[in-house]
Design an enzyme around this catalytic site. Structure first.
Site, PDB file in Angstrom:
ATOM      1  N   HIS A   7      -9.870 -14.667  -1.401  1.00  0.00           N
ATOM      2  CA  HIS A   7     -10.034 -16.111  -1.616  1.00  0.00           C
ATOM      3  C   HIS A   7     -10.811 -16.395  -2.898  1.00  0.00           C
ATOM      4  CE1 HIS A   7     -13.844 -14.962   0.259  1.00  0.00           C
ATOM      5  NE2 HIS A   7     -14.388 -16.039  -0.278  1.00  0.00           N
TER       6      HIS A   7
ATOM      7  N   ASP B 182     -13.791 -19.326  -3.783  1.00  0.00           N
ATOM      8  CA  ASP B 182     -14.698 -20.062  -2.889  1.00  0.00           C
ATOM      9  C   ASP B 182     -14.392 -21.564  -2.820  1.00  0.00           C
ATOM     10  OD1 ASP B 182     -16.180 -17.884  -1.976  1.00  0.00           O
ATOM     11  OD2 ASP B 182     -17.502 -17.931  -3.722  1.00  0.00           O
TER      12      ASP B 182
ATOM     13  N   HIS C 142     -11.972 -12.942  -4.652  1.00  0.00           N
ATOM     14  CA  HIS C 142     -12.723 -11.793  -4.136  1.00  0.00           C
ATOM     15  C   HIS C 142     -12.384 -11.561  -2.672  1.00  0.00           C
ATOM     16  CE1 HIS C 142     -15.105 -15.473  -3.745  1.00  0.00           C
ATOM     17  NE2 HIS C 142     -15.618 -14.970  -2.646  1.00  0.00           N
TER      18      HIS C 142
ATOM     19  N   ARG D  47     -26.470 -16.027  -1.188  1.00  0.00           N
ATOM     20  CA  ARG D  47     -25.430 -16.584  -2.055  1.00  0.00           C
ATOM     21  C   ARG D  47     -25.814 -17.963  -2.572  1.00  0.00           C
ATOM     22  NH1 ARG D  47     -19.244 -18.357  -0.475  1.00  0.00           N
ATOM     23  NH2 ARG D  47     -20.157 -20.337   0.120  1.00  0.00           N
TER      24      ARG D  47
END
Ligand code: CO
Length: 276
Positions: free
Chosen positions: A98, A100, A252, A267
């Site tokens: 995907h 993000d 990623h 994150r």
């Protein structure tokens, strides 16, 4: 400090040495890291030690931190999202290819992830270049895709499953709202001016103006094509490592191959613009 840059593969990824991200970064180094991010799509650092406040400080040199819609941030740091997998859990957060949150009107321009606690082995992340994926298409298919837009949704079943544990223990009340956005299938990167394929298997549902069924054949082809091994690099995490990726031209895939172990990353996503 001098930046040392070592490419990881022909199309994507480089490791940057010679930087302590916890110290204030001179403008020259910030510019060097930004250039590397634009050239390689994802940059990696080793052996960093960043508190959530320090991580936000580094990120602020590159953009403005954003909140993630589904899961709460760390206490006192709403824009630092813990990405956690516990030993007893079977699925991993975001565990499929995907880009993000492409279901937002303005998806993040970049994501900065810092490794806090890792399994002894496994849990690598794969990255793929959407420039390379686009450029490898035939002229005919490029032409077909050039006018198309696609619907991206937060609610495709496979990606929803990967959030289940985190929504159970630290989920936000999104009030049943449907998060969906329409974006061009091929976007022009606002800084490099290059074209990148901007559909992804986790979030893209259908082409605008077409049904899910009508879209499925070509979308499935694109999802397989864009994650071909030759467009990828693989990052093996180490404690303190950082991966900082450009979400506008990469995808990623965090591997889920460390059953029985805990893995914790911190994150931060940086606000992006409306894809064109
Ligand atoms: Co992700």
């Amino acid at each position: 400090m001098e930046l040392q840059i070592k490419p990881c593969s022909p199309f994507i990824g480089c490791e940057i040495k010679g930087v302590d991200l916890a110290r204030p970064l001179p403008e020259r180094l910030i510019a060097g890291i930004r250039d590397a991010l634009l050239s390689y799509g994802v940059v990696f650092f080793r052996d960093q030690k960043l508190t959530p406040a320090e991580q936000l400080q580094v990120c602020s040199a590159f953009g403005e931190a954003d909140e993630y819609p589904f899961v709460n941030g760390l206490p006192g740091f709403p824009t630092v999202t813990p990405v956690v997998k516990l030993p007893n859990e079977s699925v991993n957060f975001g565990g499929l290819w995907h880009s993000d949150t492409t279901y937002m009107a303005s998806p993040p321009m970049a994501t900065f992830v810092h490794a806090i606690e890792l399994p002894p082995l496994g849990g690598d992340t794969l990255f793929a270049s959407m420039y390379a994926a686009y450029e490898a298409l035939s002229e005919g298919l490029k032409e077909t895709l050039s006018g198309l837009r696609a619907v991206n949704s937060a609610h495709k079943p496979r990606v929803s499953d990967t959030r289940a544990y985190r929504i159970d223990d630290s989920g936000k009340d999104v009030g049943g709202q449907v998060l969906e956005a329409v974006h061009p299938v091929v976007r022009t990167h606002p800084e490099s001016g290059r074209q990148a394929l901007f559909v992804n298997g986790a979030h893209t549902v259908r082409f605008e103006g077409m049904t899910v069924f009508e879209s499925a054949g070509l979308l499935d082809y694109l999802f397989r094509h864009q994650t071909r091994e030759d467009f990828t690099c693989r990052f093996q995490w180490s404690e303190g490592a950082v991966a900082f990726w450009d979400n506008r031209c990469t995808q990623h895939y965090p591997l889920n191959d460390y059953a029985g172990y805990k893995r914790v990353l911190h994150r931060v996503t940086l606000k992006g613009d409306v894809p064109v």
